[in-house]
Design an enzyme around this catalytic site. Structure first.
Site, mmCIF file in Angstrom:
data_model
loop_
_atom_site.group_PDB
_atom_site.id
_atom_site.type_symbol
_atom_site.label_atom_id
_atom_site.label_comp_id
_atom_site.label_asym_id
_atom_site.label_seq_id
_atom_site.Cartn_x
_atom_site.Cartn_y
_atom_site.Cartn_z
ATOM 1 N N MET A 165 -3.521 1.375 3.515
ATOM 2 C CA MET A 165 -2.272 1.698 2.843
ATOM 3 C C MET A 165 -1.204 1.964 3.898
ATOM 4 O O MET A 165 -1.380 2.820 4.762
ATOM 5 C CB MET A 165 -2.475 2.929 1.952
ATOM 6 C CG MET A 165 -3.409 2.655 0.776
ATOM 7 S SD MET A 165 -3.566 4.040 -0.354
ATOM 8 C CE MET A 165 -4.510 5.184 0.631
ATOM 9 N N CYS B 152 2.053 -6.392 -2.653
ATOM 10 C CA CYS B 152 3.076 -5.421 -2.249
ATOM 11 C C CYS B 152 4.310 -5.541 -3.153
ATOM 12 O O CYS B 152 4.863 -6.633 -3.322
ATOM 13 C CB CYS B 152 3.469 -5.630 -0.787
ATOM 14 S SG CYS B 152 4.655 -4.372 -0.254
ATOM 15 N N LYS C 77 -5.914 -9.804 -1.959
ATOM 16 C CA LYS C 77 -5.661 -8.522 -2.628
ATOM 17 C C LYS C 77 -4.458 -8.738 -3.539
ATOM 18 O O LYS C 77 -3.387 -9.119 -3.070
ATOM 19 C CB LYS C 77 -5.352 -7.453 -1.578
ATOM 20 C CG LYS C 77 -4.768 -6.160 -2.123
ATOM 21 C CD LYS C 77 -5.842 -5.250 -2.690
ATOM 22 C CE LYS C 77 -5.258 -4.041 -3.385
ATOM 23 N NZ LYS C 77 -4.369 -3.240 -2.590
ATOM 24 N N GLY D 180 -7.906 0.805 -8.276
ATOM 25 C CA GLY D 180 -6.885 1.458 -9.086
ATOM 26 C C GLY D 180 -7.383 2.698 -9.792
ATOM 27 O O GLY D 180 -8.233 2.632 -10.670
ATOM 28 N N ASP D 181 -6.872 3.854 -9.327
ATOM 29 C CA ASP D 181 -7.074 5.134 -10.009
ATOM 30 C C ASP D 181 -8.493 5.689 -9.906
ATOM 31 O O ASP D 181 -8.864 6.555 -10.703
ATOM 32 C CB ASP D 181 -6.674 5.043 -11.495
ATOM 33 C CG ASP D 181 -5.208 4.671 -11.690
ATOM 34 O OD1 ASP D 181 -4.487 4.572 -10.677
ATOM 35 O OD2 ASP D 181 -4.794 4.488 -12.838
HETATM 36 C C1 LIG Z 1 1.230 4.555 0.532
HETATM 37 C C2 LIG Z 1 0.572 3.301 0.055
HETATM 38 C C3 LIG Z 1 0.575 2.192 0.866
HETATM 39 C C4 LIG Z 1 -0.065 1.020 0.452
HETATM 40 N N1 LIG Z 1 -0.122 -0.038 1.301
HETATM 41 C C5 LIG Z 1 -0.837 -1.137 0.949
HETATM 42 C C6 LIG Z 1 -1.002 -2.213 1.858
HETATM 43 O O1 LIG Z 1 -0.516 -2.196 2.994
HETATM 44 N N2 LIG Z 1 -1.727 -3.283 1.439
HETATM 45 C C7 LIG Z 1 -2.299 -3.340 0.189
HETATM 46 O O2 LIG Z 1 -2.961 -4.319 -0.140
HETATM 47 N N3 LIG Z 1 -2.148 -2.335 -0.683
HETATM 48 C C8 LIG Z 1 -1.446 -1.237 -0.327
HETATM 49 N N4 LIG Z 1 -1.326 -0.205 -1.203
HETATM 50 C C9 LIG Z 1 -1.970 -0.307 -2.534
HETATM 51 C C10 LIG Z 1 -3.390 0.270 -2.494
HETATM 52 O O3 LIG Z 1 -4.221 -0.501 -1.645
HETATM 53 C C11 LIG Z 1 -4.023 0.277 -3.885
HETATM 54 O O4 LIG Z 1 -4.080 -1.039 -4.371
HETATM 55 C C12 LIG Z 1 -3.252 1.120 -4.882
HETATM 56 O O5 LIG Z 1 -2.817 2.335 -4.314
HETATM 57 C C13 LIG Z 1 -4.108 1.418 -6.115
HETATM 58 O O6 LIG Z 1 -5.341 1.971 -5.734
HETATM 59 P P1 LIG Z 1 -5.618 3.567 -5.716
HETATM 60 O O7 LIG Z 1 -5.325 4.076 -7.100
HETATM 61 O O8 LIG Z 1 -7.065 3.676 -5.330
HETATM 62 O O9 LIG Z 1 -4.686 4.157 -4.725
HETATM 63 C C14 LIG Z 1 -0.676 0.958 -0.821
HETATM 64 C C15 LIG Z 1 -0.654 2.082 -1.643
HETATM 65 C C16 LIG Z 1 -0.046 3.247 -1.223
HETATM 66 C C17 LIG Z 1 -0.064 4.435 -2.135
#
Ligand SMILES: Cc1cc2nc3c(=O)[nH]c(=O)nc-3n(C[C@H](O)[C@H](O)[C@H](O)COP(=O)(O)O)c2cc1C
Length: 441
Positions: free
Chosen positions: A1, A94, A135, A196-197
């Protein structure tokens, strides 16, 4: 992230608790124009080290984001063939306007044929040295091209897709729609990693049970609970132990289900996952504060580097979001002016709070911080427990299980059956693809 799960955070997660099979970098931005392409590609990939997490035995994939096919292919080639990346991941998710304006990230979801051509170009560029994965989100404005985008990734030669089931328009609002993960799984022949979540073992289990996905990626949940991967593992380990016990009893001719201890559950098991969780979380913080952007660990750095307090505050916001006591206690800490507090002072105070308030068994009120606003707004009203209940009510049947095939079990019973099957199935995935059961985003 991006700006969050950077090299220091990855090292902190891997060293303090670990428990994930692989990790992937935040996106490496590949420009759409370059006068001297080779130098530019060397520059943008310079921060990547395939061995970054080697001390903990965790492979680190490299994610690239861009839209210009030749430059993207050159970046993939450099990462896989010269820098030894075990996987090259294409960012099709993104939502940032600065990115989508250039046709990259989630914009690719609007043109599945372009996405397919880009994936195919990356696959060709890496010459089989590493799998190429995708992704993606579920769409740009809506999900009308969702299936086309999935099929494009597969047709382009992606080894697997990781799906964050929200559209670009949704950003981080609302809940992740896990039914789309189930749809992806039903549609594709390649593995699907659900994302996700996921904030704890219960949500990880639900995601697997409801979708039959081949693996799980955890992002924000890992920063709010650095032990989350261990909790997930412990929960599935409990299932596997119960399944082994069942098989043993069957072999002995006993009736199935008699005398099982902890079978099918695991949801109480994770409570004992770590003898002193607060200390593990303190080590996580110490490692994070003491690791530089290049991944180098220097204990003195926490006390000298002026950039540390700001970074640490951001991580603390996630870490403390899941506990009402920590949230209340950390207000003054987060409001402290970066100029008035050193990284060392902030770290010491944060550790004190963790020792005082960390709840053994994990955050009681997991909150997913909204990435866009960085407010502690839960995407799941009522937290993860409410989300699990809501998904339970939808009465989905897990895919590819006896219950899912219409054995007539209720949603809860069907889900439990799938959970027992899901972990071994993921672990037994083809070695050439090797989707991780649990990934850190
Ligand atoms: C601060 C932040 C930065 C992120 N940067 C990326 C990234 O560089 N590449 C990517 O594929 N997803 C990125 N994401 C998305 C996460 O990989 C993920 O898909 C999303 O947060 C949902 O999953 P989670 O609920 O487990 O956080 C980012 C999310 C956050 C919150």
């Amino acid at each position: 992230m991006e700006n969050l799960a950077d090299a220091p955070m990855r090292a902190a997660l891997a060293s303090a608790a670990g428990g994930f099979d692989e990790a992937c970098t935040e996106f490496i931005r590949v420009p759409s124009k370059a006068d001297r392409p080779a130098a530019v590609i060397r520059g943008v990939t310079a921060g990547y080290s395939a061995h970054e997490l080697a001390p903990w035995g965790v492979p680190l994939g490299a994610q690239i984001m861009g839209s210009e096919v030749r430059l993207m292919a050159a970046a993939a080639r450099r990462l896989a063939l010269e820098l030894g990346a075990p996987r090259v991941d294409l960012n099709c998710g993104c939502p940032a306007n600065s990115v989508t304006g250039n046709g990259a990230g989630s914009t690719l979801l609007k043109t599945p044929d372009r996405m397919q051509a880009l994936v195919a170009a990356l696959v060709e560029a890496v010459e089989g040295a590493a799998p190429v994965s995708v992704k993606m989100r579920s769409g740009f404005d809506d999900t009308s091209l969702f299936e086309d985008a999935l099929l494009a990734a597969q047709a382009g030669g992606a080894a697997f897709v990781t799906l964050h089931p929200r559209t670009k328009r949704q950003a981080y609002a609302g809940g992740a729609d896990w039914s789309l993960v189930a749809r992806a799984k039903a549609l594709l022949d390649i593995p699907v990693i659900g994302n996700g979540d996921v904030v704890d073992a219960a949500t990880a289990r639900k995601l697997l049970e409801l979708t039959g996905c081949d693996g799980i990626m955890v992002g924000r949940g890992a920063i709010s609970d650095p032990l989350v991967f261990h909790r997930i593992r412990a929960s599935f380990a409990a299932d596997q132990a119960a399944a082994a016990e069942r098989r043993r009893q069957e072999r002995q001719g006993q009736q199935q289900g008699q005398g099982q201890g902890g079978g099918g559950g695991g949801l109480g098991w994770e409570r004992d996952v770590w003898p002193d969780e607060a200390e593990a979380v303190c080590s996580f913080l110490e490692r994070y504060a003491s690791t530089g952007p290049d991944g180098r660990y220097e204990t003195a750095a926490a006390y000298s580097d002026q950039a540390r307090p700001g970074r640490l505050k951001k991580a603390l916001k996630y870490l403390f979001s899941g506990s009402p006591k920590l949230r209340a206690a950390c207000g003054p800490l987060l409001r402290a002016q970066v100029a008035d507090v050193s990284g060392g002072q902030l770290l010491a105070r944060a550790q004190e709070l963790v020792r005082e308030h960390w709840r053994q068994g994990g955050p009681e009120d997991p909150v997913l911080v909204n990435h866009m606003s960085l407010k502690g707004a839960s995407t799941v009203p009522g937290g993860a427990a409410a989300m699990v209940a809501a998904y339970g009510e939808r009465q989905w049947q897990p895919l590819g299980t006896a219950a899912g095939a219409g054995a007539g079990a209720g949603a809860a019973g069907g889900a439990a059956a799938a959970a027992a099957d899901a972990a071994p199935a993921a672990a037994a995935a083809p070695a050439s693809v090797a989707p991780a059961l649990v990934q850190a985003a």
